[in-house]
Design a protein around this motif. Sequence first.
Motif, short mmCIF file in Angstrom:
data_model
loop_
_atom_site.label_atom_id
_atom_site.label_comp_id
_atom_site.label_asym_id
_atom_site.label_seq_id
_atom_site.Cartn_x
_atom_site.Cartn_y
_atom_site.Cartn_z
N LEU A 50 -6.24 -6.73 -2.70
CA LEU A 50 -5.85 -5.36 -3.05
C LEU A 50 -6.17 -5.06 -4.52
CD1 LEU A 50 -2.46 -5.03 -1.14
CD2 LEU A 50 -4.48 -3.61 -0.80
N LEU A 51 -5.89 -6.02 -5.39
CA LEU A 51 -6.19 -5.80 -6.81
C LEU A 51 -7.69 -5.79 -7.06
CD1 LEU A 51 -3.41 -8.04 -8.43
CD2 LEU A 51 -3.45 -5.55 -8.21
N GLN A 52 -8.44 -6.59 -6.33
CA GLN A 52 -9.90 -6.55 -6.48
C GLN A 52 -10.45 -5.20 -6.04
OE1 GLN A 52 -11.99 -9.70 -4.53
NE2 GLN A 52 -11.21 -11.30 -5.86
N THR A 53 -9.86 -4.65 -4.98
CA THR A 53 -10.37 -3.42 -4.41
C THR A 53 -9.93 -2.18 -5.19
OG1 THR A 53 -10.32 -4.43 -2.22
CG2 THR A 53 -10.49 -2.04 -2.30
N ARG A 54 -8.69 -2.13 -5.60
CA ARG A 54 -8.12 -0.90 -6.16
C ARG A 54 -7.89 -0.93 -7.66
NH1 ARG A 54 -3.63 0.69 -1.52
NH2 ARG A 54 -4.96 0.19 0.30
N GLY A 55 -8.05 -2.11 -8.26
CA GLY A 55 -7.80 -2.17 -9.69
C GLY A 55 -6.32 -2.34 -9.96
N ARG A 56 -5.79 -1.61 -10.97
CA ARG A 56 -4.39 -1.77 -11.36
C ARG A 56 -3.46 -1.22 -10.28
NH1 ARG A 56 -4.60 0.67 -15.80
NH2 ARG A 56 -4.50 -1.03 -17.32
N MET A 57 -2.42 -1.99 -9.94
CA MET A 57 -1.40 -1.54 -9.00
C MET A 57 -0.04 -2.00 -9.50
SD MET A 57 -3.05 -2.25 -5.20
CE MET A 57 -1.69 -1.40 -4.39
N THR A 58 0.97 -1.17 -9.32
CA THR A 58 2.31 -1.54 -9.72
C THR A 58 2.94 -2.45 -8.68
OG1 THR A 58 3.37 0.33 -8.61
CG2 THR A 58 2.56 0.69 -10.86
N ALA A 59 4.04 -3.11 -9.07
CA ALA A 59 4.75 -3.96 -8.13
C ALA A 59 5.26 -3.15 -6.95
CB ALA A 59 5.90 -4.67 -8.83
N ALA A 60 5.70 -1.93 -7.21
CA ALA A 60 6.20 -1.07 -6.14
C ALA A 60 5.08 -0.71 -5.16
CB ALA A 60 6.83 0.19 -6.72
N GLN A 61 3.90 -0.42 -5.69
CA GLN A 61 2.77 -0.09 -4.82
C GLN A 61 2.37 -1.29 -3.95
OE1 GLN A 61 0.09 1.18 -7.90
NE2 GLN A 61 0.43 3.37 -7.46
N LEU A 62 2.33 -2.47 -4.56
CA LEU A 62 2.01 -3.67 -3.80
C LEU A 62 3.08 -3.95 -2.74
CD1 LEU A 62 0.81 -5.98 -6.71
CD2 LEU A 62 -0.60 -5.13 -4.82
N ALA A 63 4.33 -3.75 -3.10
CA ALA A 63 5.41 -3.98 -2.14
C ALA A 63 5.29 -3.03 -0.96
CB ALA A 63 6.76 -3.80 -2.83
N GLY A 64 4.92 -1.76 -1.24
CA GLY A 64 4.75 -0.80 -0.16
C GLY A 64 3.60 -1.16 0.76
N GLU A 65 2.49 -1.65 0.20
CA GLU A 65 1.33 -2.02 1.01
C GLU A 65 1.64 -3.23 1.89
OE1 GLU A 65 -1.57 0.86 0.23
OE2 GLU A 65 -1.70 -0.89 1.54
N GLU B 257 4.73 -4.32 2.68
CA GLU B 257 6.00 -4.17 3.38
C GLU B 257 6.96 -5.31 3.06
OE1 GLU B 257 4.26 -1.70 7.25
OE2 GLU B 257 5.10 -3.70 7.52
N VAL B 258 7.07 -5.59 1.76
CA VAL B 258 8.01 -6.59 1.27
C VAL B 258 8.78 -5.97 0.11
CG1 VAL B 258 6.60 -8.55 1.98
CG2 VAL B 258 6.30 -7.59 -0.31
N SER B 259 9.73 -6.72 -0.45
CA SER B 259 10.51 -6.23 -1.58
C SER B 259 9.73 -6.40 -2.88
CB SER B 259 11.84 -6.97 -1.67
OG SER B 259 11.62 -8.33 -2.01
N VAL B 260 10.11 -5.62 -3.87
CA VAL B 260 9.49 -5.75 -5.19
C VAL B 260 9.75 -7.14 -5.75
CG1 VAL B 260 9.54 -4.90 -7.57
CG2 VAL B 260 9.62 -3.27 -5.66
N ARG B 261 10.94 -7.69 -5.48
CA ARG B 261 11.27 -9.02 -5.97
C ARG B 261 10.29 -10.06 -5.38
NH1 ARG B 261 15.78 -11.06 -8.27
NH2 ARG B 261 16.87 -9.10 -7.88
N THR B 262 9.92 -9.88 -4.10
CA THR B 262 8.97 -10.79 -3.48
C THR B 262 7.60 -10.69 -4.16
OG1 THR B 262 10.09 -10.67 -1.34
CG2 THR B 262 7.79 -11.37 -1.31
N VAL B 263 7.20 -9.48 -4.53
CA VAL B 263 5.93 -9.30 -5.23
C VAL B 263 5.95 -10.02 -6.57
CG1 VAL B 263 4.42 -7.60 -6.35
CG2 VAL B 263 5.37 -7.12 -4.09
N TYR B 264 7.07 -9.93 -7.30
CA TYR B 264 7.19 -10.63 -8.59
C TYR B 264 6.97 -12.14 -8.39
CZ TYR B 264 9.24 -6.39 -10.64
OH TYR B 264 9.45 -5.13 -11.10
N ARG B 265 7.60 -12.70 -7.35
CA ARG B 265 7.46 -14.14 -7.11
C ARG B 265 6.02 -14.48 -6.73
NH1 ARG B 265 12.65 -13.63 -4.41
NH2 ARG B 265 11.54 -13.53 -2.42
#
Length: 312
Positions: free
Chosen positions: A12-27, A29-37
């Motif tokens: 996703l980062l290779q394809t779209r460039g900069r993404m926030t933790a919230a955006q990654l979590a939405g894509e 379907e996990v929690s923001v905390r999971t994205v941080y880990r």
Amino acid sequence: MKSSRLVSILLLLQTRGRMTAAQLAGELEVSVRTVYRDVEALSAAGVPLYGDAGHAGGYRLLAGYRTRLTGLTRDEAEALFLAGAPGPAADLGLGPVLAAAQLKVRAALPPELRTHADRVSGRFHLDAPGWYADTEESPYLPAVAEAVWNSRVLRVRYRRWAEPTDVDRRLEPYGLVLKAGRWYVVAAPGPRTFRVDQILQLTNSGDEFTRPDNFDLAAYWTAYQRDFHDRLYREEALVRLAPGVTLARAVQTEPADDDGWTRATVPIESIDHAQAEFLRLGTAIEVLAPPELRKRIARIVSELAGRYGDRP
């Protein structure tokens, strides 16, 4: 699975460039905390990933960190995305797999090829079945596909046209074919072709079979279609066609006459099928032979004229 999620974040980062933790979590379907880990795990694995704080912040990869597909031309990239068939993939239970595969391929494409591929997928959509074709339910399609993949013997209750209609068959499935929105399984003994939507019951016996090394599914299907049409169109009709009117399978036998009409020989399946096909053309066609077909159409036209002529 975590490993699959880590790959998805990277792509996703290779394809779209900069993404926030919230955006990654939405894509994902996990929690923001999971994205941080997950981001911490990627960094620990040596992936050059960093985050920016603030309103315009987010995670991004170090410039130049990217996997490329080498040797892929622009036309090949366009064709690859044009060939994506979400409907059939979903039928086989592979919808998420197809989406993941396209994401991986898109992420690996160089920017210029990715742009062209996106243009194709945004401008062309393939929907093979006709407007008036009924959607045939094939509840056993995933099971048949699994048996094809794993070379497993199937025992099925199958409905055919001839009597007795419902028969039991032992199938060694070699491959699946999607034709005009309908799935067919090619299976031994024979091999022969079976419509998947006509399978009434299915049991996976658990027995394995050996698929012939020299079996070519595409070659078999080409030969099967050719034989099917040869068996289907065993009769011929001689017709006259109005100027500009053409028929599939028609072979012109004479030059156009003074009125621009042409004579043509048309392979037909039967008198009944030809009658329905030719009546659709109305006054743009005249049947000359066989006599039985000409008389039948003349009788139908006469009955129609009488029926519509009796009422205001």
